[in-house]
Design a protein around this motif. Structure first.
Motif, PDB file in Angstrom:
ATOM      1  N   PHE A  20       0.820  -1.213   0.000  1.00 22.46           N
ATOM      2  CA  PHE A  20       0.000   0.000   0.000  1.00 22.46           C
ATOM      3  C   PHE A  20       0.853   1.262   0.000  1.00 22.46           C
ATOM      4  O   PHE A  20       0.490   2.264  -0.612  1.00 22.46           O
ATOM      5  CB  PHE A  20      -0.967   0.003   1.177  1.00 22.46           C
ATOM      6  N   MET A  21       1.977   1.237   0.676  1.00 18.45           N
ATOM      7  CA  MET A  21       2.847   2.419   0.701  1.00 18.45           C
ATOM      8  C   MET A  21       3.446   2.681  -0.677  1.00 18.45           C
ATOM      9  O   MET A  21       3.678   3.831  -1.051  1.00 18.45           O
ATOM     10  CB  MET A  21       3.964   2.229   1.735  1.00 18.45           C
ATOM     11  N   THR A  23       2.002   1.638  -3.702  1.00 21.11           N
ATOM     12  CA  THR A  23       0.985   1.910  -4.712  1.00 21.11           C
ATOM     13  C   THR A  23       0.188   3.177  -4.456  1.00 21.11           C
ATOM     14  O   THR A  23      -0.356   3.754  -5.402  1.00 21.11           O
ATOM     15  CB  THR A  23      -0.001   0.733  -4.830  1.00 21.11           C
ATOM     16  N   ALA A  24       0.086   3.655  -3.236  1.00 22.79           N
ATOM     17  CA  ALA A  24      -0.730   4.841  -2.944  1.00 22.79           C
ATOM     18  C   ALA A  24      -0.259   6.087  -3.694  1.00 22.79           C
ATOM     19  O   ALA A  24      -1.087   6.802  -4.267  1.00 22.79           O
ATOM     20  CB  ALA A  24      -0.774   5.092  -1.442  1.00 22.79           C
ATOM     21  N   PRO A  25       1.036   6.400  -3.742  1.00 18.92           N
ATOM     22  CA  PRO A  25       1.431   7.586  -4.521  1.00 18.92           C
ATOM     23  C   PRO A  25       1.183   7.442  -6.015  1.00 18.92           C
ATOM     24  O   PRO A  25       0.991   8.429  -6.706  1.00 18.92           O
ATOM     25  CB  PRO A  25       2.932   7.709  -4.245  1.00 18.92           C
ATOM     26  N   LEU A  27      -1.459   6.088  -7.352  1.00 19.11           N
ATOM     27  CA  LEU A  27      -2.878   6.261  -7.622  1.00 19.11           C
ATOM     28  C   LEU A  27      -3.264   7.727  -7.758  1.00 19.11           C
ATOM     29  O   LEU A  27      -4.275   8.046  -8.355  1.00 19.11           O
ATOM     30  CB  LEU A  27      -3.705   5.616  -6.508  1.00 19.11           C
ATOM     31  N   THR A  28      -2.496   8.619  -7.194  1.00 23.29           N
ATOM     32  CA  THR A  28      -2.798  10.037  -7.252  1.00 23.29           C
ATOM     33  C   THR A  28      -2.334  10.588  -8.590  1.00 23.29           C
ATOM     34  O   THR A  28      -1.149  10.580  -8.896  1.00 23.29           O
ATOM     35  CB  THR A  28      -2.100  10.794  -6.106  1.00 23.29           C
ATOM     36  N   ASP A  47     -13.686  13.169   4.845  1.00 25.09           N
ATOM     37  CA  ASP A  47     -13.638  11.877   4.166  1.00 25.09           C
ATOM     38  C   ASP A  47     -14.431  11.876   2.863  1.00 25.09           C
ATOM     39  O   ASP A  47     -14.458  10.880   2.167  1.00 25.09           O
ATOM     40  CB  ASP A  47     -14.170  10.779   5.086  1.00 25.09           C
ATOM     41  N   ASP A  49     -15.554  13.151  -1.067  1.00 25.53           N
ATOM     42  CA  ASP A  49     -14.842  13.474  -2.295  1.00 25.53           C
ATOM     43  C   ASP A  49     -14.792  14.978  -2.475  1.00 25.53           C
ATOM     44  O   ASP A  49     -15.573  15.724  -1.901  1.00 25.53           O
ATOM     45  CB  ASP A  49     -15.554  12.841  -3.488  1.00 25.53           C
TER      46      ASP A  49
END
Length: 130
Positions: A20-21, A23-25, A27-28, A47, A49
């Motif tokens: 997750f650490m 792939t998270a950047p 996704l942005t 929380d 959108d």
């Protein structure tokens, strides 16, 4: 007396954390906009959108909602914002304007957002470095 060995569960949890650490950047996604610096307090992060309308240095308009990052015309942006706000009128609307863009172009974007039904519009800036 029987005991549960939790070491394998911890190993799996750490592997998932690393995944997750990483792939998270990725996704942005965003538009390359050079934001102006401002000494302002950040808004409270909720929380829900957020609908972000952007204008880059060349005067191209972008709408960041639902993952699309294609340049669109101001009229198309206004139509899409109107459709999104009819579904969720309490959705926060933010404007990201490149600092090289004239003030008039940012104001015209804000007017288009207001005409689309956005009750108020926030401006996105970079925190001022000390």
């Amino acid at each position: 007396m029987s005991e549960i060995n939790v070491v394998p569960y911890i190993d799996v949890m750490l592997v998932l954390l690393v995944i997750f650490m990483i792939t998270a950047p990725m996704l942005t996604q965003g538009v390359n906009v050079e934001l102006p610096n401002a000494n302002a307090t950040p808004i409270q992060n909720s929380d829900t959108d957020v609908l972000i309308a952007s204008i880059d240095g060349q005067g191209n308009y972008f709408l960041d909602f639902g993952g699309s990052q294609d340049a669109i015309s101001l009229e198309d942006l206004q139509d899409k914002v109107r459709k999104v706000l009819t579904q969720n009128a309490s959705l926060p609307v933010l404007v990201r304007g490149d600092k090289s863009v004239s003030y008039g172009e940012v104001v015209s974007l804000m007017v288009a957002l207001q005409a689309a039904g956005a009750p108020n519009v926030g401006l996105v800036t970079e925190p001022e470095s000390k």
